[in-house]
Design a protein around this motif. Structure first.
Motif, PDB file in Angstrom:
ATOM      1  N   GLU A 158      -7.893 -33.018 -18.319  1.00  0.00           N
ATOM      2  CA  GLU A 158      -7.274 -32.425 -16.872  1.00  0.00           C
ATOM      3  C   GLU A 158      -8.078 -30.828 -17.105  1.00  0.00           C
ATOM      4  O   GLU A 158      -8.722 -30.317 -16.263  1.00  0.00           O
ATOM      5  N   ARG A 159      -8.863 -30.587 -18.181  1.00  0.00           N
ATOM      6  CA  ARG A 159      -9.457 -29.336 -18.364  1.00  0.00           C
ATOM      7  C   ARG A 159     -11.004 -29.493 -17.645  1.00  0.00           C
ATOM      8  O   ARG A 159     -11.720 -28.799 -16.676  1.00  0.00           O
ATOM      9  N   ASP A 161     -10.973 -31.351 -15.054  1.00  0.00           N
ATOM     10  CA  ASP A 161     -10.889 -31.472 -13.728  1.00  0.00           C
ATOM     11  C   ASP A 161     -10.968 -29.997 -13.416  1.00  0.00           C
ATOM     12  O   ASP A 161     -11.317 -29.991 -12.289  1.00  0.00           O
ATOM     13  N   SER A 162     -10.516 -28.649 -14.196  1.00  0.00           N
ATOM     14  CA  SER A 162     -10.174 -27.656 -13.908  1.00  0.00           C
ATOM     15  C   SER A 162     -11.707 -26.809 -13.516  1.00  0.00           C
ATOM     16  O   SER A 162     -12.179 -26.367 -12.568  1.00  0.00           O
ATOM     17  N   GLN A 165     -13.965 -28.536 -10.527  1.00  0.00           N
ATOM     18  CA  GLN A 165     -13.589 -27.323  -8.983  1.00  0.00           C
ATOM     19  C   GLN A 165     -13.899 -25.988  -9.593  1.00  0.00           C
ATOM     20  O   GLN A 165     -14.211 -25.397  -8.293  1.00  0.00           O
ATOM     21  N   GLU A 166     -13.670 -26.373 -10.712  1.00  0.00           N
ATOM     22  CA  GLU A 166     -14.433 -24.415 -10.415  1.00  0.00           C
ATOM     23  C   GLU A 166     -15.981 -24.144 -10.602  1.00  0.00           C
ATOM     24  O   GLU A 166     -16.341 -23.238  -9.931  1.00  0.00           O
TER      25      GLU A 166
END
Length: 424
Positions: A158-159, A161-162, A165-166
């Motif tokens: 999840e990190r 992916d985040s 995206q960032e």
């Protein structure tokens, strides 16, 4: 398929243990086998309802049934997202059940021995505890480890992916800033081209008109005007060559391509730095456009307009001092464009150019009176971008630009540009 295979093995095991239990309990063996098949098949739903699997294994522990189901059920419970307090309670229940059944079976076996073996009073509890922990502790600990590892991997995913995206958002913003910087650079180049071409060509057109008017009447003046036209044309060509030469220059050290393994953040930061450099008015590759004319060339600029027939007066207030190249170039271009507008829209008008050197700023004002009706209009075209370009230049340096008609029927252009620490 794996769960189905486990459930099948558990069902066969429980069916065999059910037959043994039925023989001890005095019930038909078929009923015991059927009960064992049903109990062992519960392992098929271990992922969805791990608590139910552990409860069933605890319930059938007195019948000495469900050995595989108990181990797999405890592992699944510990590895699942069930709250830890529930896991502790159910693991404790399973441990107690296995401990009691093991202790009872050991006492029964000891009592059935014919050699008269009489162990210590702590022998059965200690051995039962060791056997119980050996059966229940490994699946619980291994399940806790697998569950923690799975949650860690999900958190890292999840990190990642985040972050992706960032970084994608940062790259998009950097591209937007770069696009804006490219547009700003196009506008800057357009302003430079306009200032160079418009002023020189306007003066050439004015001199050409004067040359046409006096060619037959005053040949000497015609020759002088022709020489002025040639000089101004050569000056315009020289400035254009310098500007185009800068545009043709290859970047001295352009931003390197991102090699394999370089994170996207580095590319985003490089793009943002290039966009910021271009947005600040400097070319992204570090190549300048040259200092260009500055405030020291204002007298020559006014003299060129005087030679074209305009009455230009230059008034300087304060003590001149060195200025940053961008400040001097902008002030020069403002006066140049204002004089060009006078030649276009107010031929023959008297012009006053005022330049004030102040402590933290430099101010300039170009004011012309009404057009002289006796002077023929040479019909210079106007693109309507002169005032806009002047305002953009001044505002980009943090200055103030004001223009508008005067009460006497003329026009006034005023600008104030802060000098900053570099020019002080």
């Amino acid at each position: 398929m794996f769960d189905g295979a486990l459930a099948l093995v558990s069902a066969v095991e429980c069916a065999a243990e059910g037959v043994s239990f039925a023989g001890r309990a005095g019930v038909p063996e078929g009923a015991g086998a059927l009960l064992g098949l049903l109990v062992g098949s519960v392992l098929l739903v271990r992922r969805r309802w791990p608590i139910a699997v552990v409860l069933v294994s605890v319930a059938v522990a007195p019948a000495e049934m469900g050995f595989l189901m108990g181990i797999v059920g405890l592992y699944t419970l510990a590895a699942s997202e069930v709250p830890r307090r529930y896991t502790a309670v159910l693991a404790g229940m399973a441990t107690v059940a296995v401990f009691v059944v093991t202790a009872v079976e050991m006492r029964r076996d000891i009592a059935a021995q014919a050699d008269g073996f009489d162990p210590n009073v702590w022998y059965v509890p200690v051995m039962a505890l060791f056997m119980t922990l050996g059966l229940n502790a490994p699946p619980v600990l291994f399940g806790l480890y697998i569950g923690a590892r799975r949650r860690l991997m999900e958190s890292l995913r999840e990190r990642a992916d985040s972050l992706e995206q960032e970084l994608s958002l940062l790259a998009d913003r950097a591209e937007q800033r770069a696009q804006w910087a490219r547009q700003e650079e196009r506008r800057r180049i357009a302003r430079e081209m306009h200032d160079v071409v418009a002023h020189r060509v306007s003066l050439m057109v004015v001199h050409a008109a004067a040359l046409q008017a006096v060619a037959l009447k005053d040949p000497q003046k015609a020759v002088k005007n022709a020489a002025l036209v040639g000089d101004m044309g050569r000056q315009a060509l020289t400035e254009l060559r310098e500007m185009l030469g800068v545009l043709r220059e290859e970047p001295a050290a352009g931003p390197p391509a991102a090699p394999a393994g370089v994170p996207l953040a580095a590319v985003g930061r490089a793009a943002a730095a290039a966009a910021q450099a271009a947005a600040s008015g400097e070319p992204a590759d570090g190549a300048g456009t040259g200092d260009g004319p500055g405030l020291g060339a204002l007298e020559d600029l006014c003299e060129q307009s005087r030679l074209a027939g305009a009455a230009v007066e230059l008034a300087v207030l304060g003590e001149a001092r060195p200025y940053p190249p961008e400040v001097g170039r902008t002030a020069y271009r403002v006066v140049q464009e204002a004089l060009t507008n006078v030649h276009k829209h107010a031929p023959g008008a008297a012009v006053v150019v005022r330049l004030a050197h102040r402590e933290a700023e430099v101010a300039m004002q170009v004011e012309n009176g009404p057009s002289d009706a006796g002077v023929a209009d040479v019909g210079l075209p106007s693109g309507g971008n002169g005032l806009v370009g002047m305002k953009e230049r001044v505002v980009r340096l943090g200055g103030v630009f004001v223009s508008g008609p005067t009460d006497a029927g003329g026009f006034r252009v005023s600008a104030v540009i802060p000098v900053g620490a570099e020019g002080s």
